[in-house]
Motif scaffolding. Structure first.
Motif, PDB file in Angstrom:
ATOM      1  N   TYR A   6     -11.699  -0.550   0.240  1.00 17.15           N
ATOM      2  CA  TYR A   6     -10.441  -0.019   0.783  1.00 17.15           C
ATOM      3  C   TYR A   6      -9.831  -1.141   1.610  1.00 17.15           C
ATOM      4  O   TYR A   6     -10.087  -1.295   2.787  1.00 17.15           O
ATOM      5  N   PHE A   7      -8.968  -1.934   0.962  1.00 17.41           N
ATOM      6  CA  PHE A   7      -8.627  -3.276   1.424  1.00 17.41           C
ATOM      7  C   PHE A   7      -7.257  -3.326   2.104  1.00 17.41           C
ATOM      8  O   PHE A   7      -6.431  -4.175   1.803  1.00 17.41           O
ATOM      9  N   ASP A   8      -6.987  -2.415   3.017  1.00 19.91           N
ATOM     10  CA  ASP A   8      -5.739  -2.523   3.766  1.00 19.91           C
ATOM     11  C   ASP A   8      -5.714  -3.781   4.632  1.00 19.91           C
ATOM     12  O   ASP A   8      -4.698  -4.465   4.726  1.00 19.91           O
ATOM     13  N   GLY A   9      -6.829  -4.031   5.316  1.00 18.08           N
ATOM     14  CA  GLY A   9      -6.873  -5.186   6.209  1.00 18.08           C
ATOM     15  C   GLY A   9      -6.012  -5.015   7.448  1.00 18.08           C
ATOM     16  O   GLY A   9      -5.586  -6.004   8.053  1.00 18.08           O
ATOM     17  N   THR A  38     -15.746  -5.209  -6.478  1.00 20.42           N
ATOM     18  CA  THR A  38     -15.178  -5.588  -7.777  1.00 20.42           C
ATOM     19  C   THR A  38     -13.700  -5.262  -7.876  1.00 20.42           C
ATOM     20  O   THR A  38     -13.000  -5.814  -8.723  1.00 20.42           O
ATOM     21  N   MET A  39     -13.207  -4.323  -7.053  1.00 17.03           N
ATOM     22  CA  MET A  39     -11.781  -4.009  -7.086  1.00 17.03           C
ATOM     23  C   MET A  39     -11.300  -3.648  -5.685  1.00 17.03           C
ATOM     24  O   MET A  39     -12.059  -3.138  -4.858  1.00 17.03           O
ATOM     25  N   LEU A  40     -10.032  -3.944  -5.431  1.00 12.78           N
ATOM     26  CA  LEU A  40      -9.420  -3.714  -4.131  1.00 12.78           C
ATOM     27  C   LEU A  40      -8.316  -2.679  -4.287  1.00 12.78           C
ATOM     28  O   LEU A  40      -7.403  -2.852  -5.104  1.00 12.78           O
ATOM     29  N   VAL A  41      -8.399  -1.595  -3.484  1.00 18.08           N
ATOM     30  CA  VAL A  41      -7.375  -0.556  -3.543  1.00 18.08           C
ATOM     31  C   VAL A  41      -6.563  -0.556  -2.258  1.00 18.08           C
ATOM     32  O   VAL A  41      -7.046  -0.948  -1.199  1.00 18.08           O
ATOM     33  N   TRP A  42      -5.290  -0.125  -2.361  1.00 20.74           N
ATOM     34  CA  TRP A  42      -4.320  -0.246  -1.262  1.00 20.74           C
ATOM     35  C   TRP A  42      -4.370  -1.683  -0.742  1.00 20.74           C
ATOM     36  O   TRP A  42      -4.495  -1.937   0.453  1.00 20.74           O
ATOM     37  N   ALA A  43      -4.230  -2.631  -1.660  1.00 20.93           N
ATOM     38  CA  ALA A  43      -4.685  -3.989  -1.376  1.00 20.93           C
ATOM     39  C   ALA A  43      -3.583  -5.021  -1.185  1.00 20.93           C
ATOM     40  O   ALA A  43      -3.866  -6.103  -0.679  1.00 20.93           O
ATOM     41  N   GLY A  44      -2.359  -4.744  -1.581  1.00 19.92           N
ATOM     42  CA  GLY A  44      -1.346  -5.778  -1.429  1.00 19.92           C
ATOM     43  C   GLY A  44      -0.088  -5.471  -2.211  1.00 19.92           C
ATOM     44  O   GLY A  44      -0.020  -4.500  -2.977  1.00 19.92           O
TER      45      GLY A  44
END
Length: 696
Positions: A6-9, A38-44
Motif C-alpha cells: 500500500y504505497f501511498d508514501g 511485487t506490485m504497488l497500489v495507490w502508488a503514483g
C-alpha cells in the motif's frame, strides 16, 4: 502469489493530502524490494484530477539537481526503476474526485498550494482553472489535450470542467467527496460522476498519460461512482436523470407510480421535487428507489467496462500490455459484474479487524482466480489503534497476523508504506522497516506452498441478487446519519451469507465461495459442473436465484452431491420449482446459520477452535498444503501463545508420502506422516503465529 504494498508514501505526522502523492525517491523502490513486494497500489500518477498538466509534471517533470542528490525522481523514472526490481507500479485513477486547491501565485508561478504561507496572490488551482485556461503559466492549455474541446450530453462545449462533471443532490447542489478533504485547508473535492460522458473522456486522458509514463498497471479507484453518491442523497445530475429515463423506457412495463406519466420526457429529479421531496431525504424514502438503484447498478457496470477496456485498448495501440486493477472496496455484490474487466481485484475492506479469515475467503471467491490484494481501511476497524500500538513498540504479533491470515486464505494483505489514515488523523501508517521486511520475506519464503486454488470439499453459494437488496438498504448508504436520517427497509429480505461463512471459519471448517451472478448485470455460466468438485454446497438465503442456477444445483444433486440450505430459497422461481431442491433426499434445510457447520464435513482433522484459521491450498503439482494461523493473542503479554504438540490431518484422496513443515523464520523440516482412512496426519511440535504443512 502477488505481494502488494500500500504505497501511498504519505509523510509521518502530516495529513494524507489527496490526490497527488509525495515525490518518489529511489530508496523507496529499494525498500519495497527488501519487503518482497511485487506490485504497488495507490502508488503514483494521481494528480490528473487536479489537472492534466499537473499529472504530466508528476510523470515527466524536471527534478532539480539538489533533489537528485537525494535520489528524487519523477514518476516515469520511478516506474522504470521499480520495474528493474520486478515491481509493478499501478497508476491510480481517482474516478470520483474533482479537485480545487487554494494556491498563491507570483508571476504565473505557483509558490504555495494547499498549505499557504502568505507570499503571493491567493487564488485557486484545479480543474476549473485548467478548463478555462486561467491556471499557472506553465500549464499547457486545455485544447492541447482536447483539440476539439469537450462536448457534454446537451451538445454544449464545456467551459467549466469542475462544474460540469459533479454529482448533485436533489436540489442541484454539488456533492463533495468528503472522505478525502482535509478540513481547514480550503480544499474542495467534488464528487465526480462517471455517468457523465465528459468525465469519462477526461479519465481516458489520465489513462493515456499514465501509460505513456510507462505504468505497467492502472488501478481504477472508486469503481462504484456514482452509486456511492447515495450515501449523500444523490446523484441527480442531468446525465443520471437522462440515463434513468432511458433505463425506464427500456423496461417491459413502467412502474405503477408512473401511470399516466410521459416517460419520453420524464425527469426523476423534477418529478420528486414536484411532490415536495427535498435534499436531506433518505433515498430509501423516495418513490422508485429500487428502480433507481437498479439503474445505478447497471450504469456503473457499463461505464466501468468502458474505462477498463480503454486502458487495454490504448496500451495495445502503444505496443504494450497493461494490467487493470479495480478497487472493489468491501467486495459488495454490485462489484461482481465488474470482475471480468480486471486482472487484479483490490479491496479496502469496509471494516478492518484483527481476525476475519472468512472475509478473505469471500474475496478470493469473488476474484475468481485473479489475485486479491487487500489494504486496511482507516475509517473502519482497528487500523489507527494498531498503528499507535506499533509506535509504542507493541502489537507486533497483531501486525504479523494481519498479513499472515490473508496469505493463509489465498489472498494478499498489503504491507503498509506510508499508507492512508484518512483525513482526520494527522499521520500515516508506517511500521518499522525491519518488521515490514521480515513479514514480507516470510511471505516470500512460503510462496512455493501458497496458492489461490484450494482443495476444499465445501462450497458456499454467494447469490449476488439475493444479497444485493440487503446491501443497498444497509448503513453503507447512510454514512451514520451524517447527511440524512437513515430508515429501515420496509420489505428487507434476510441475508445470512456473512453469518454463515463466519460460523464456518470460527469452527475450523474450510470452504470455497461460488458466486452466482446477477444475470441482469452479466452473463452467467453456472452449470452442474460448477459444483462438481464439492461434497457439499451450502446455500444461505438464496431467495433470488435464477432458473438456470436452480437447474445447476438440481443437476449437482442428481449427480450425487448434497446441499445445505439456510433460510429462504428460490422464492422468485415459478410456483413449486424450489420444492424439488428443498425436498430432495440429499438436501438439509436449516433456519439458523450457526447450525450450518454441524451439517458439513471438515477437510481438516484436529482440535480447532475460533482462535485458529485453516485452509488447504492446491498447488501446481497437485500436492496440497495445509495453512494454519494461530490467533491466540494475549493482551497481558502482547504475544500470541504458541500451540505445542499439535496433531492435524488432511482428508485427501491424493497419494501422500511426505510432509514438510514451513514456519516463518525457521528452516523447512520434514515431519513424520501417517496416512489412514483417507486422512494424512502429522504432529507439529510448535505453532507460533503461522505454519504450513506441505503434503506431497
Amino acid at each position: 502469489m502477488e505481494r502488494g504494498i500500500y504505497f501511498d508514501g504519505w509523510y509521518p505526522n502530516e495529513h494524507c493530502y489527496h490526490p497527488a502523492l509525495p515525490p518518489r525517491r529511489l530508496t523507496m523502490a529499494d525498500d519495497v524490494a527488501e519487503m518482497g513486494g511485487t506490485m504497488l497500489v495507490w502508488a503514483g500518477l494521481g494528480g490528473g484530477v487536479i489537472s492534466l498538466p499537473y499529472l504530466e509534471e508528476e510523470a515527466f517533470g524536471r527534478i532539480p539537481q539538489r533533489f537528485r542528490q537525494h535520489g528524487y525522481v519523477n514518476e516515469s523514472e520511478f516506474v522504470a526503476y521499480a520495474k528493474q526490481h520486478g515491481i509493478d507500479l499501478f497508476g491510480i485513477v481517482f474516478e470520483a474526485q474533482a479537485w480545487e486547491f487554494p494556491a498563491e501565485i507570483v508571476g504565473g508561478e505557483v509558490v504555495a498550494q494547499n498549505q499557504l504561507r502568505g507570499v503571493g496572490t491567493q487564488t485557486t488551482t484545479g480543474l476549473r482553472e485548467f478548463s478555462t485556461d486561467t491556471g499557472p503559466a506553465d500549464w499547457k492549455p486545455f485544447r492541447h489535450y482536447f483539440p476539439d474541446g469537450l462536448v457534454n450530453s446537451d451538445g454544449e462545449q464545456v467551459t467549466d470542467l469542475w462544474e460540469e462533471v459533479v454529482s448533485r443532490d436533489l436540489e442541484g447542489r454539488p456533492l463533495h467527496a468528503h472522505w478525502v478533504e482535509v478540513d481547514g485547508k480550503g480544499q474542495a473535492c467534488r464528487l465526480a460522476d462517471r455517468n457523465n460522458p465528459v468525465w469519462r473522456e477526461y479519465l481516458k486522458a489520465i489513462v493515456r498519460i499514465q501509460i505513456d509514463a510507462g505504468a505497467p498497471g492502472v488501478q481504477l479507484d472508486e469503481t462504484d461512482v456514482p452509486l456511492l453518491a447515495l450515501r449523500y442523497g444523490g446523484c441527480f445530475c442531468k446525465d443520471c436523470m437522462k440515463g434513468f429515463r432511458a433505463f425506464l423506457l427500456a423496461q417491459d412495463e413502467a412502474p405503477a407510480e408512473l401511470a399516466g406519466v410521459e416517460l419520453e420526457t420524464f425527469d426523476y429529479r423534477a418529478w420528486l421535487l414536484a411532490q415536495g421531496f427535498r435534499a436531506g431525504t433518505a433515498p430509501q424514502r423516495l418513490p422508485l428507489y429500487a428502480e433507481y438503484c437498479r439503474f445505478l447498478q447497471v450504469s456503473i457496470t457499463e461505464t466501468f467496462h468502458e474505462i477498463a477496456s480503454y486502458v487495454k485498448e490504448y496500451a495495445a495501440s502503444q505496443g504494450r500490455k497493461v494490467r487493470v486493477a479495480g478497487n472493489f472496496y468491501d467486495c459488495a455484490p454490485f462489484y461482481e459484474a465488474m470482475v471480468p474487466d480486471v486482472d487484479v481485484l483490490v479491496t479496502e475492506m469496509r471494516e478492518t479487524r484483527y481476525q476475519q479469515p472468512w472475509y478473505f475467503r469471500h474475496g478470493v471467491g469473488l476474484a475468481a482466480g485473479r489475485p486479491l490484494v487487500a489494504v486496511e481501511n482507516p475509517y473502519g476497524g482497528v487500523t489507527e489503534d494498531l498503528l499507535r500500538r506499533i509506535q509504542r513498540g507493541t502489537a507486533y504479533d497483531l501486525f504479523r497476523l494481519s498479513i499472515f491470515e490473508a496469505n493463509a486464505m489465498g489472498a494478499n494483505m498489503s504491507l503498509p508504506y506510508g499508507s492512508w489514515l484518512g483525513t482526520e488523523v494527522k499521520d500515516s501508517y508506517w511500521v518499522p522497516k525491519d518488521l515490514a521486511v521480515a513479514t514480507g520475506q516470510a511471505l516470500v519464503s512460503l510462496d512455493g506452498v501458497t496458492s489461490q486454488r484450494s482443495a476444499h470439499s465445501v462450497a458456499v453459494a454467494y447469490s449476488v441478487p439475493s444479497v444485493m437488496r440487503s446491501m443497498m438498504d444497509s448503513d453503507m448508504f447512510s454514512d451514520d446519519g451524517r447527511w440524512f436520517e437513515p430508515v429501515e427497509a420496509v420489505d428487507a429480505r434476510p441475508a445470512s451469507y456473512w453469518e454463515t461463512i463466519e460460523a464456518l471459519s470460527r469452527t475450523g471448517h474450510t470452504f470455497d465461495v461460488i458466486v452466482l451472478p446477477d444475470e441482469g448485470l452479466r452473463p452467467d455460466a453456472t452449470a452442474p459442473e460448477t459444483f462438481a468438485a464439492y461434497r457439499t454446497v451450502v446455500v444461505p438465503d438464496a431467495w433470488n436465484i435464477s432458473v438456470a442456477q436452480h437447474a445447476a444445483l438440481m443437476g449437482y444433486l442428481e449427480a450425487g452431491g448434497s446441499v445445505v440450505v439456510n433460510g429462504a430459497y428460490g422464492t422468485e422461481l415459478p410456483d413449486g420449482a424450489a420444492d424439488a431442491l428443498l425436498h430432495h433426499e440429499r438436501t438439509v434445510v436449516l433456519d439458523d446459520a450457526t447450525a450450518v457447520p454441524g451439517h458439513v464435513a471438515s477437510d481438516v482433522v484436529g482440535d480447532f477452535d475460533e482462535s485458529m484459521a485453516v485452509s488447504v491450498h492446491l498447488l501446481d503439482d497437485d500436492s496440497v498444503a495445509l495453512h494454519l494461523v494461530n490467533f491466540d493473542y494475549q493482551e497481558e503479554t502482547d504475544r500470541v501463545v504458541p500451540r505445542t504438540d499439535v496433531r492435524v490431518g488432511i482428508r485427501t484422496d491424493r497419494p501422500v508420502t511426505t510432509a514438510t513443515l514451513h514456519r516463518p523464520g525457521l528452516p523447512v523440516v520434514s515431519v513424520p506422516l501417517t496416512v489412514a482412512d483417507g486422512v494424512a496426519s502429522v504432529d507439529i511440535d510448535r505453532i507460533d503465529l503461522y505454519c504450513v504443512v506441505h503434503c506431497a
